[in-house]
Scaffold this motif. Structure first.
Motif, PDB file in Angstrom:
ATOM      1  N   GLU A  22       0.834  -1.200   0.000  1.00  0.00           N
ATOM      2  CA  GLU A  22       0.000   0.000   0.000  1.00  0.00           C
ATOM      3  C   GLU A  22       0.871   1.254   0.000  1.00  0.00           C
ATOM      4  N   THR A  48      -4.415  -3.075 -11.976  1.00  0.00           N
ATOM      5  CA  THR A  48      -5.658  -3.502 -11.342  1.00  0.00           C
ATOM      6  C   THR A  48      -5.357  -4.490 -10.216  1.00  0.00           C
ATOM      7  N   TYR A  72     -10.222  -3.934  -5.886  1.00  0.00           N
ATOM      8  CA  TYR A  72      -9.604  -3.076  -4.873  1.00  0.00           C
ATOM      9  C   TYR A  72      -9.108  -1.757  -5.460  1.00  0.00           C
ATOM     10  N   PHE A  73      -8.597  -1.785  -6.653  1.00  0.00           N
ATOM     11  CA  PHE A  73      -8.211  -0.526  -7.290  1.00  0.00           C
ATOM     12  C   PHE A  73      -8.033  -0.762  -8.793  1.00  0.00           C
ATOM     13  N   LYS A  74      -8.152   0.336  -9.533  1.00  0.00           N
ATOM     14  CA  LYS A  74      -7.864   0.345 -10.967  1.00  0.00           C
ATOM     15  C   LYS A  74      -7.227   1.683 -11.301  1.00  0.00           C
ATOM     16  N   PRO A 103      -2.988   3.096  -4.078  1.00  0.00           N
ATOM     17  CA  PRO A 103      -3.630   3.862  -3.001  1.00  0.00           C
ATOM     18  C   PRO A 103      -3.378   3.253  -1.631  1.00  0.00           C
TER      19      PRO A 103
END
Length: 480
Positions: A22, A48, A72-74, A103
């Motif tokens: 993270e 991703t 969770y994120f892109k 992030p």
């Protein structure tokens, strides 16, 4: 003749393991080799992070399929302006650099299992009109560093069990097991100490198992997958014998980290110590084990304090007359006599958490519901928690220097005051003569009416009024 010779993607490693966490930045470059001039609609790179589970239960006539997905994120970055259309790229080699920021937050580690996986990947895609899209993908290894209350995971764990024998033997067996801590990295060794008192007429064999449990969740259903990857069997203990058994279990390097911050997939580890007794239920003590990334948690040294208190101390100093609470590793409060969940003979854990100060920062910001608040659940204590007091001299577990406590101020004793001589005695004063500011009337004659016999009274006239209440007029005239 094809127009594109090659499309490659490379990224820069941040450490020897090539992992990301993270808040890290993924940087690299995309190389496009063209054999001739091409017209491009869009050219971008994206990162991703996705979790997926999928399994099927039942027979062919009654088959149910369960699946779930979590993103969770892109992250997406265009290698040339998004608004530009039909961009013409000449023949040759074109290199594009990129930089993507992962992030902050609670993001689970990479995982790959038979019924689910958590995958993080980079993908570069080139789009052209009337042509198939050209893309290149590459997985990245993500390791979550979100472990709240990490100092509490470095404290020892203690569990005890008592077994009353049944019909085939008499007596009882007591076992107390201690492991040096809860958090370990792959390749580290778990040290187990078991104190066994076999006061029964049966023989028993101490055994230890280190296992993993993976739980998949989808559409309100769960699928479990359990395995034991280390098993140690010690020598048999004879009847009426007391013995200490030491065991060392090394966590394999290929084991993944503990995952508890994913809604559809979780990975848990546990260590079970039990006594194998013939014709009886085996008493066991179960410890949770948290596998953290390699080099993430400091390894406590023997004899060195793991916190602001001396080595061997449990919790902080206390001046209370009440006994210290017992902290249980089981999700429900237990007592030493009743055991786990109120069942006789079930194990009880004792892993006191360190004091938590408001100034003690997390290693990484995470939601409070990722792991049970620790700690842990308290047995035999009180529901009203003692209010937290800010630590005024730095964070006990931070790397900053801890300032010593200020010394008490010293006060100089003032010189003694000179003695005061006694006051001279005063002359005796005669009391003034008694003086009455009012004129007191003479006492009236008394008459005892209660002893008077009213039947024998004569016709004599009653006494004069002036005899009972003399007038003051005479006194005033005499005074004149």
């Amino acid at each position: 003749m094809p127009s594109i010779q090659s499309l490659t993607l490379t990224y820069d490693a941040l450490n020897e393991q090539g992992t990301f966490s993270e808040g890290d930045t993924i940087s690299g470059k995309v190389t496009l080799a063209l054999l001739k001039q091409v017209k491009v609609n869009s050219f971008f790179i994206k990162a991703t992070g996705d979790a997926n589970v999928h399994w099927t239960d039942g027979s062919s006539d009654d088959r149910n399929t369960y699946s779930a997905h979590k993103r969770y994120f892109k992250l997406k970055q265009f290698l040339f302006p998004e608004t530009s259309k039909d961009t013409v790229l000449p023949k040759g080699i074109h290199v594009y650099k990129f930089s993507l920021n992962i992030p902050q937050g609670s993001v689970p580690s990479s995982f790959n299992g038979p019924h689910g996986k958590i995958v993080y990947k980079l993908e570069a895609k080139l789009s052209r009109s009337w042509r198939m899209d050209q893309s290149v993908k590459q997985n990245i290894l993500f390791v979550s560093r979100c472990y709240p209350n990490l100092p509490s995971l470095m404290l020892p764990q203690i569990g005890a069990i008592k077994k009353e024998m049944g019909l085939f033997s008499k007596g009882q067996a007591d076992m107390e097991v201690t492991i040096d801590r809860m958090a370990y990295a792959p390749g580290e060794t778990i040290t187990v100490l078991a104190k066994i008192n076999n006061s029964s007429s049966s023989e028993m064999t101490p055994k230890f198992r280190l296992g993993k449990k993976v739980i998949y969740r989808a559409s309100g259903s769960t699928k479990r997958e359990e395995c034991t990857f280390i098993k140690v069997v010690e020598n048999r203990i004879q009847a009426h014998t007391e013995l200490e058994v030491r065991c060392r279990m090394k966590i394999p390097l290929d084991q993944t980290t503990t995952i508890q911050n994913c809604d559809i997939l979780s990975v848990e580890y546990h260590l079970k110590a039990y006594l194998d007794i013939s014709f009886a239920f085996d008493p066991e003590v179960l410890f949770p084990v948290v596998v953290v990334p390699l080099g993430f948690a400091p390894v406590p040294q023997p004899g060195v304090a793991a916190g602001p208190y001396p080595a061997g101390a449990v919790g902080g100093p206390s001046n209370s007359d009440f006994p210290s609470p017992v902290v249980s590793g089981h999700p429900y409060p237990v007592s030493p006599s009743s055991g786990r969940s109120g069942n006789p003979g079930a194990p009880m854990y004792s892993a006191p958490p360190p004091p938590v100060y408001p100034g003690n920062p997390m290693v990484f910001p995470c939601p409070p519901s990722v792991y049970p608040a620790q700690p842990a659940h308290v047995s035999g204590a009180y529901n009203n928690q003692v209010p937290e007091i800010p630590f005024p001299y730095g964070t006990p577990f931070s790397s900053s220097v801890i300032h010593p406590l200020p010394t008490a101020p010293t006060f100089q004793t003032p010189p003694a005051a000179p003695a005061i001589p006694p006051a001279p005695s005063l002359p005796a004063i005669n009391p003034p003569p008694s003086f009455s500011p009012f004129n007191v009337s003479p006492t009236a004659p008394s008459y005892n009416l209660m002893n008077t016999d009213f039947l024998s009274q004569s016709d004599e006239a009653p006494p004069a009024y002036t005899l009972l209440f003399p007038s003051t007029a005479t006194d005033k005239s005499d005074a004149k």
